[in-house]
Design a protein around this motif. Structure first.
Motif, PDB file in Angstrom:
ATOM      1  N   SER A   1       0.846  -1.200   0.000  1.00 54.31           N
ATOM      2  CA  SER A   1       0.000   0.000   0.000  1.00 54.31           C
ATOM      3  C   SER A   1       0.878   1.246   0.000  1.00 54.31           C
ATOM      4  N   PHE A   2       0.337   2.330  -0.599  1.00 53.41           N
ATOM      5  CA  PHE A   2       1.123   3.567  -0.726  1.00 53.41           C
ATOM      6  C   PHE A   2       0.200   4.744  -1.052  1.00 53.41           C
ATOM      7  N   PHE A   3       0.740   5.956  -0.970  1.00 58.66           N
ATOM      8  CA  PHE A   3      -0.018   7.174  -1.274  1.00 58.66           C
ATOM      9  C   PHE A   3      -0.441   7.170  -2.742  1.00 58.66           C
ATOM     10  N   ASN A   4      -1.691   7.523  -2.986  1.00 60.88           N
ATOM     11  CA  ASN A   4      -2.263   7.602  -4.319  1.00 60.88           C
ATOM     12  C   ASN A   4      -2.282   9.052  -4.809  1.00 60.88           C
ATOM     13  N   ILE A   5      -2.191   9.229  -6.131  1.00 64.08           N
ATOM     14  CA  ILE A   5      -2.421  10.551  -6.723  1.00 64.08           C
ATOM     15  C   ILE A   5      -3.916  10.690  -6.952  1.00 64.08           C
ATOM     16  N   ASN A   6      -4.638  11.336  -6.026  1.00 63.40           N
ATOM     17  CA  ASN A   6      -6.076  11.529  -6.243  1.00 63.40           C
ATOM     18  C   ASN A   6      -6.325  12.919  -6.832  1.00 63.40           C
TER      19      ASN A   6
ATOM     20  N   VAL B   1      -6.206  -4.697  -7.258  1.00 60.05           N
ATOM     21  CA  VAL B   1      -5.765  -3.315  -7.072  1.00 60.05           C
ATOM     22  C   VAL B   1      -6.989  -2.508  -6.678  1.00 60.05           C
ATOM     23  N   MET B   2      -6.894  -1.764  -5.574  1.00 63.48           N
ATOM     24  CA  MET B   2      -8.063  -1.008  -5.132  1.00 63.48           C
ATOM     25  C   MET B   2      -7.645   0.260  -4.399  1.00 63.48           C
ATOM     26  N   PRO B   3      -8.492   1.285  -4.486  1.00 59.21           N
ATOM     27  CA  PRO B   3      -8.235   2.497  -3.707  1.00 59.21           C
ATOM     28  C   PRO B   3      -8.607   2.270  -2.247  1.00 59.21           C
ATOM     29  N   MET B   4      -8.130   3.158  -1.403  1.00 58.03           N
ATOM     30  CA  MET B   4      -8.385   3.033   0.035  1.00 58.03           C
ATOM     31  C   MET B   4      -8.337   4.420   0.667  1.00 58.03           C
TER      32      MET B   4
ATOM     33  N   ASN C   1     -13.825   5.627   7.976  1.00 49.10           N
ATOM     34  CA  ASN C   1     -14.752   4.615   8.468  1.00 49.10           C
ATOM     35  C   ASN C   1     -14.685   3.404   7.547  1.00 49.10           C
ATOM     36  N   PRO C   2     -14.301   2.234   8.058  1.00 50.64           N
ATOM     37  CA  PRO C   2     -14.100   1.072   7.182  1.00 50.64           C
ATOM     38  C   PRO C   2     -15.315   0.698   6.343  1.00 50.64           C
ATOM     39  N   ILE C   3     -16.523   0.780   6.903  1.00 50.13           N
ATOM     40  CA  ILE C   3     -17.731   0.398   6.158  1.00 50.13           C
ATOM     41  C   ILE C   3     -17.996   1.390   5.034  1.00 50.13           C
ATOM     42  N   PHE C   4     -17.961   2.700   5.360  1.00 50.03           N
ATOM     43  CA  PHE C   4     -18.173   3.720   4.336  1.00 50.03           C
ATOM     44  C   PHE C   4     -17.086   3.663   3.271  1.00 50.03           C
ATOM     45  N   ASP C   5     -15.850   3.412   3.705  1.00 54.12           N
ATOM     46  CA  ASP C   5     -14.737   3.380   2.760  1.00 54.12           C
ATOM     47  C   ASP C   5     -14.905   2.237   1.765  1.00 54.12           C
ATOM     48  N   ARG C   6     -15.317   1.079   2.254  1.00 51.04           N
ATOM     49  CA  ARG C   6     -15.514  -0.071   1.379  1.00 51.04           C
ATOM     50  C   ARG C   6     -16.596   0.221   0.339  1.00 51.04           C
ATOM     51  N   LEU C   7     -17.666   0.904   0.781  1.00 49.62           N
ATOM     52  CA  LEU C   7     -18.750   1.260  -0.128  1.00 49.62           C
ATOM     53  C   LEU C   7     -18.282   2.275  -1.163  1.00 49.62           C
TER      54      LEU C   7
ATOM     55  N   PHE D   1     -10.789   5.572  -7.782  1.00 49.57           N
ATOM     56  CA  PHE D   1      -9.341   5.806  -7.771  1.00 49.57           C
ATOM     57  C   PHE D   1      -9.011   7.298  -7.808  1.00 49.57           C
ATOM     58  N   SER D   2      -9.949   8.089  -8.257  1.00 52.39           N
ATOM     59  CA  SER D   2      -9.712   9.537  -8.305  1.00 52.39           C
ATOM     60  C   SER D   2      -9.833  10.194  -6.935  1.00 52.39           C
ATOM     61  N   PHE D   3     -10.340   9.446  -5.955  1.00 49.60           N
ATOM     62  CA  PHE D   3     -10.588  10.035  -4.639  1.00 49.60           C
ATOM     63  C   PHE D   3      -9.861   9.333  -3.489  1.00 49.60           C
ATOM     64  N   GLY D   4      -9.405   8.113  -3.697  1.00 49.46           N
ATOM     65  CA  GLY D   4      -8.723   7.391  -2.634  1.00 49.46           C
ATOM     66  C   GLY D   4      -7.407   8.045  -2.252  1.00 49.46           C
ATOM     67  N   ARG D   5      -7.143   8.127  -0.966  1.00 51.34           N
ATOM     68  CA  ARG D   5      -5.865   8.680  -0.504  1.00 51.34           C
ATOM     69  C   ARG D   5      -4.725   7.683  -0.690  1.00 51.34           C
ATOM     70  N   MET D   6      -5.080   6.401  -0.720  1.00 52.15           N
ATOM     71  CA  MET D   6      -4.071   5.362  -0.855  1.00 52.15           C
ATOM     72  C   MET D   6      -4.522   4.305  -1.855  1.00 52.15           C
ATOM     73  N   VAL D   7      -3.575   3.481  -2.284  1.00 50.91           N
ATOM     74  CA  VAL D   7      -3.852   2.352  -3.175  1.00 50.91           C
ATOM     75  C   VAL D   7      -3.291   1.091  -2.534  1.00 50.91           C
ATOM     76  N   VAL D   8      -4.011  -0.003  -2.697  1.00 49.46           N
ATOM     77  CA  VAL D   8      -3.564  -1.316  -2.233  1.00 49.46           C
ATOM     78  C   VAL D   8      -3.379  -2.230  -3.437  1.00 49.46           C
ATOM     79  N   ILE D   9      -2.256  -2.940  -3.461  1.00 45.34           N
ATOM     80  CA  ILE D   9      -2.019  -3.970  -4.473  1.00 45.34           C
ATOM     81  C   ILE D   9      -1.793  -5.288  -3.741  1.00 45.34           C
ATOM     82  N   GLU D  10      -2.560  -6.288  -4.103  1.00 46.35           N
ATOM     83  CA  GLU D  10      -2.413  -7.632  -3.525  1.00 46.35           C
ATOM     84  C   GLU D  10      -2.069  -8.602  -4.646  1.00 46.35           C
ATOM     85  N   GLY D  11      -1.229  -9.580  -4.331  1.00 40.96           N
ATOM     86  CA  GLY D  11      -0.884 -10.543  -5.360  1.00 40.96           C
ATOM     87  C   GLY D  11      -0.015 -11.658  -4.827  1.00 40.96           C
ATOM     88  N   LYS D  12       0.623 -12.352  -5.748  1.00 47.51           N
ATOM     89  CA  LYS D  12       1.466 -13.490  -5.363  1.00 47.51           C
ATOM     90  C   LYS D  12       2.513 -13.731  -6.442  1.00 47.51           C
ATOM     91  N   LYS D  13       3.474 -14.559  -6.093  1.00 43.28           N
ATOM     92  CA  LYS D  13       4.472 -14.993  -7.083  1.00 43.28           C
ATOM     93  C   LYS D  13       3.954 -16.257  -7.752  1.00 43.28           C
TER      94      LYS D  13
END
Length: 281
Positions: free
Chosen positions: A196-201, A242-245, A250-256, A264-276
């Motif tokens: 996770s890291f700072f997003n350009i919103n 890949v999702m904004p965060m 508030n976790p419930i409002f944020d998920r919605l 992605f234009s409004f999230g303060r952060m971005v999360v990337i999940e994955g695997k090798k």
């Protein structure tokens, strides 16, 4: 986590040679003729020159307050969901919490069933708070005091990799790309990662707040485009989500809100999940 396991994970923190050994409960590198201090049998002091760096001093001063920040509620909710899907066979391997700070990710990994945790940060106060918060859990992490950029990992040694909320502070793109590439190579085939890291919103973009600093310039940052970040990954890394965060704390409002178009234009952060990729692929 047994101290001896770090022999299978880390190279010499100075020259990168495979000479790191644990002898009589001491960490020794023969190549550079160094013996590293271990505090409370858990915190390895790899770099004792960090204490004078302004950013490190700031982080040490912030460590006690960090876990009270409102943004952590949303981040914890997303990480808990990710951790709940990690297979048990990976949790029995080595989990690496890079840039662990005072928490909460190390404790969350322990509570999710991780058996062998290595946690790294350049703030000694953060490591001590992290260790205190994990003290009543059965498994004991090993902590290393070191700038995460200097952590020299062996390939195919890490089962679970967490890199939460620090990538934006590696502001040199070439250095950031090299760091991500070599760190993701440390994953075993099939190993999971969370980043996770700072997003350009849109707000930051309009304010031209892409590159800046906090606390009188001691903590620098660069908000990142997630596509540029993914382009630095090794070819055998699979991005699953890949999702904004942090549109809301508030976790419930944020998920919605993050499920809506243009989120992605409004999230303060971005999360990337994955695997090798696994050997079967």
């Amino acid at each position: 986590m047994l101290l001896e396991k770090i022999q299978d994970i880390l190279f010499c923190p100075f020259c990168g040679i495979d000479s790191l050994k644990v002898i009589n409960n001491k960490v020794v590198v023969s190549c550079c003729n160094r013996v590293f201090k271990i505090e409370d049998n858990q915190i390895i002091i790899f770099d004792d020159t960090l204490f004078s760096i302004p950013e490190v001093k700031t982080r040490d001063g912030q460590a006690k307050r960090y876990l009270t920040r409102p943004k952590l509620r949303t981040q914890k909710s997303i990480m808990q969901k990710w951790m709940s899907n990690i297979p048990n066979e990976l949790l029995s391997g080595v989990s690496l919490d890079l840039g662990c700070g005072p928490g909460p990710t190390t404790k969350m990994l322990l509570e999710s069933g991780a058996l062998n945790i290595l946690a790294a940060d350049f703030s000694i106060n953060s490591l001590k708070i992290n260790k205190y918060n994990c003290q009543y859990l059965e498994e004991k992490p090993i902590y290393i005091l070191q700038d995460v950029r200097d952590t020299k990992l062996k390939e195919n040694s890490i089962s679970v990799l967490v890199m939460a909320d620090f990538l934006q502070h590696i502001i040199d793109k070439n250095e950031r790309d090299k760091f991500l590439n070599r760190t993701l190579k440390s994953l075993i085939p099939g190993g999971y990662f969370f980043l996770s890291f700072f997003n350009i919103n849109i707000k930051n973009y309009l304010k031209n707040d892409i590159v800046g600093s906090f606390v009188s310039g001691t903590i620098k940052y660069e908000r990142l485009n997630y596509k540029d970040v993914i382009n630095s990954f090794p070819e055998n890394i699979i991005v699953e989500r890949v999702m904004p965060m942090n549109i809301s704390t508030n976790p419930i409002f944020d998920r919605l809100l993050c499920s809506l178009p243009f989120s992605f234009s409004f999230g303060r952060m971005v999360v990337i999940e994955g695997k090798k990729e696994s050997d079967d692929n």
